[in-house]
Write a protein that holds these residues in place. Structure first.
Motif, short mmCIF file in Angstrom:
data_model
loop_
_atom_site.label_atom_id
_atom_site.label_comp_id
_atom_site.label_asym_id
_atom_site.label_seq_id
_atom_site.Cartn_x
_atom_site.Cartn_y
_atom_site.Cartn_z
N ASN A 141 -17.84 66.09 -4.75
CA ASN A 141 -16.98 65.30 -3.69
C ASN A 141 -17.31 63.99 -3.95
OD1 ASN A 141 -15.71 67.61 -2.89
ND2 ASN A 141 -16.77 67.79 -1.28
N ASP A 142 -18.32 63.61 -4.94
CA ASP A 142 -18.43 62.19 -5.09
C ASP A 142 -18.14 61.77 -6.70
OD1 ASP A 142 -20.03 61.45 -3.00
OD2 ASP A 142 -21.64 62.89 -3.50
N TRP A 143 -17.19 62.41 -7.00
CA TRP A 143 -16.84 62.09 -8.58
C TRP A 143 -15.95 60.73 -8.53
CZ3 TRP A 143 -11.26 62.80 -10.11
CH2 TRP A 143 -11.00 62.44 -11.32
N ILE A 144 -15.06 60.40 -7.78
CA ILE A 144 -14.55 58.94 -7.76
C ILE A 144 -15.66 58.07 -7.38
CG2 ILE A 144 -12.71 57.67 -6.62
CD1 ILE A 144 -11.14 60.04 -6.09
N ARG A 145 -16.49 58.34 -6.42
CA ARG A 145 -17.48 57.42 -6.10
C ARG A 145 -18.38 56.93 -7.34
NH1 ARG A 145 -22.66 57.23 -4.77
NH2 ARG A 145 -22.81 59.56 -4.84
N ARG A 146 -18.74 57.76 -8.22
CA ARG A 146 -19.70 57.63 -8.92
C ARG A 146 -18.66 56.58 -10.18
NH1 ARG A 146 -23.84 60.41 -10.49
NH2 ARG A 146 -23.95 58.37 -11.87
N PHE A 147 -17.81 56.67 -10.49
CA PHE A 147 -16.94 55.81 -11.21
C PHE A 147 -16.85 54.40 -10.53
CE2 PHE A 147 -15.73 59.80 -13.74
CZ PHE A 147 -15.62 59.13 -14.92
N GLY A 148 -16.61 54.52 -9.21
CA GLY A 148 -16.52 53.03 -8.58
C GLY A 148 -17.77 52.31 -8.68
N GLU A 149 -18.99 53.07 -8.58
CA GLU A 149 -20.18 52.52 -8.73
C GLU A 149 -20.24 51.47 -10.13
OE1 GLU A 149 -22.84 55.51 -6.18
OE2 GLU A 149 -22.88 55.53 -8.23
N LYS A 150 -19.54 52.21 -11.09
CA LYS A 150 -19.89 51.33 -12.50
C LYS A 150 -18.58 50.24 -12.52
CE LYS A 150 -22.93 54.14 -14.12
NZ LYS A 150 -24.12 53.55 -14.35
N ILE A 151 -17.73 49.80 -11.47
CA ILE A 151 -16.62 48.80 -11.68
C ILE A 151 -17.48 47.69 -11.44
CG2 ILE A 151 -14.69 48.06 -10.81
CD1 ILE A 151 -13.74 50.97 -10.60
N GLU A 152 -17.28 46.54 -12.34
CA GLU A 152 -17.79 45.19 -11.97
C GLU A 152 -16.98 44.45 -12.96
OE1 GLU A 152 -21.79 44.52 -14.20
OE2 GLU A 152 -21.61 46.52 -14.08
N ASP A 153 -16.89 43.09 -12.70
CA ASP A 153 -15.98 42.19 -13.27
C ASP A 153 -15.72 42.13 -14.75
OD1 ASP A 153 -15.51 40.91 -10.59
OD2 ASP A 153 -16.90 39.13 -10.91
N ARG A 154 -16.90 42.46 -15.59
CA ARG A 154 -16.87 42.40 -16.96
C ARG A 154 -16.33 43.80 -17.32
NH1 ARG A 154 -20.72 45.05 -19.59
NH2 ARG A 154 -22.61 46.04 -18.35
N ILE A 155 -16.39 44.56 -16.61
CA ILE A 155 -15.98 45.91 -17.35
C ILE A 155 -14.51 46.50 -17.12
CG2 ILE A 155 -16.34 48.57 -16.70
CD1 ILE A 155 -18.60 46.95 -17.88
N ASP A 156 -13.90 46.93 -18.27
CA ASP A 156 -12.32 47.35 -18.47
C ASP A 156 -12.50 48.69 -18.42
OD1 ASP A 156 -11.54 44.60 -18.27
OD2 ASP A 156 -12.10 44.52 -20.34
N LEU A 157 -13.39 49.33 -19.02
CA LEU A 157 -13.41 50.61 -19.13
C LEU A 157 -14.55 51.49 -19.00
CD1 LEU A 157 -11.69 52.89 -20.99
CD2 LEU A 157 -13.15 51.73 -22.99
N VAL A 158 -14.62 52.67 -18.34
CA VAL A 158 -15.56 53.49 -17.86
C VAL A 158 -15.29 54.88 -18.48
CG1 VAL A 158 -16.79 54.48 -15.78
CG2 VAL A 158 -16.00 52.30 -15.89
N LEU A 159 -16.40 55.50 -19.06
CA LEU A 159 -16.24 56.84 -19.83
C LEU A 159 -17.20 57.79 -19.13
CD1 LEU A 159 -16.48 55.50 -23.64
CD2 LEU A 159 -14.54 55.93 -22.18
N GLY A 160 -16.35 58.90 -18.88
CA GLY A 160 -17.31 59.88 -18.24
C GLY A 160 -17.32 61.14 -19.18
N VAL A 161 -18.03 62.06 -18.85
CA VAL A 161 -18.27 63.50 -19.49
C VAL A 161 -17.40 64.65 -18.98
CG1 VAL A 161 -19.88 65.17 -20.37
CG2 VAL A 161 -20.42 62.71 -20.38
#
Length: 368
Positions: A141-161
């Motif tokens: 249930n923390d799947w979206i949260r884990r992606f949200g933690e990686k978002i910052e100003d310089r980031i445009d793309l987040v890759l998961g497994v």
């Protein structure tokens, strides 16, 4: 003559082993040292899913998505020419975070899935979009949260497994092995600031970046490429993050027959010829090193070297390789059993060229 062949064989074995050691240990060390960014701002995220007659999968997935521990997310489903009860089911879900749109027909020149995703992106009201498939289930249930933690100003793309459910048998063992190899390569490559692919069932990117780079233009007609070709289009200098760990994974049901699996791999491999030349070169080198492991063993045996000596060399290296893969799987929160390693590695070496050739020769490939 035999001594010379032995030296050549040992060189290929050693070269393959060292390359595997360097690659996977570099991946492991980078994964260990990667920081876990904790975002204080709850960035709005839309989960986008294209679905074609997947009512049963949606009935499993939607309740799990609505239980996500994230304060600001939406779910956008794009129904691609559905003739099942997908619309009726989604209409019955009483939650303002969920919405859906219907695609009645696909314009000429568009692949069906890409058109559905493109439509979903256009109607999305948030900057960040997280993509998965209807037949995928988040690991927590923390799947979206884990992606949200990686978002910052310089980031445009987040890759998961994205992983596959486990079952018994050789086919599933091979699916797990191939998935582990693929994930280890693209995650470690992204961590080295050289992202070249992701999996469409577990990745996120900015809507503004998608529009800036003209979205799927140029490969909108291809089956596949909404993940790997899109990563190559969006990835820039230091603008990509990765997320790994058991809370961030997704699981899909694997194919249960070799015929179904071959159809799936044909679709995947059909896109690789559109990779950038440097990424095609990377894949060629990786496969050549992988194949040299088996080639050297065959050379040693065919040139009358003692079978016992050849087998001893082979066993040492296959155990060494299995250990490295086991360590890599651990860091990716992937429970991988190396008991099948000889069989699945052999299938991988001889099967990959055949599947690649089939993808080139197959004229019509469907997305679902």
């Amino acid at each position: 003559m035999d001594e010379g062949v032995l030296i050549v064989g040992l060189f290929f074995q050693l070269f393959a082993g060292v390359i595997h050691l360097f690659h996977y240990l570099q991946n492991n060390n980078t994964l260990k040292n990667a920081s876990h960014h904790s975002s204080k701002t709850i960035i709005p995220i839309t989960v986008i899913i294209a679905a074609h007659n997947e009512a049963q999968n949606l009935k499993r997935l939607i309740p799990k998505l609505l239980k996500q521990h994230y304060a600001n997310f939406f779910i956008q489903i794009i129904l691609d020419r559905c003739t099942d009860e997908s619309k009726e089911y989604l209409s019955s879900v009483d939650d303002t975070r969920l919405s859906f749109v219907e695609i009645k027909e696909v314009p000429q020149g568009w692949n069906e899935k890409k058109y559905a995703l493109n439509h979903g992106i256009n109607v999305s009201t948030t900057e960040w979009m997280l993509f998965t498939d209807a037949d995928c289930i988040p690991a927590s249930n923390d799947w979206i949260r884990r992606f949200g933690e990686k978002i910052e100003d310089r980031i445009d793309l987040v890759l998961g497994v994205g992983l596959y459910d486990k079952s018994i048998g050789l086919l599933n063992a091979f699916v797990q092995y191939e998935t582990l190899n693929t994930a280890a390569r693209y995650i470690s490559s992204a961590l080295r600031n050289n992202p070249y692919m992701g999996v469409g069932r577990n990745m996120a990117y900015r809507k503004s970046k998608f529009l800036e780079k003209q979205g799927f233009k140029g490969f909108e007609h291809l089956v596949g490429g909404d993940d790997d070709l899109m990563v190559q289009r969006l990835a820039g200098n230091n603008n990509t993050q990765v997320v790994f760990g058991k809370d961030s994974l997704t699981y899909s049901a694997p194919k249960r027959t070799w015929k179904e699996y071959l159809k799936q791999k044909t679709r995947h491999y059909s896109v690789s010829k559109h990779y950038r030349p440097k990424h095609q070169g990377q894949h060629a080198i990786w496969f050549a090193v992988h194949a040299s492991f088996w080639l050297s063993f065959l050379i040693l045996v065919n040139f009358n070297l003692s079978v016992n000596i050849a087998l001893s060399i082979f066993v040492i290296f296959i155990l060494f390789k299995g250990l490295i893969l086991k360590l890599t799987a651990k860091h990716l929160s992937f429970q991988w059993n190396p008991v099948w390693i000889v069989a699945v590695d052999l299938i991988y070496v001889f099967g990959t060229p055949l599947w690649t050739l089939k993808s080139v020769l197959t004229k019509k490939i469907g997305w679902n």
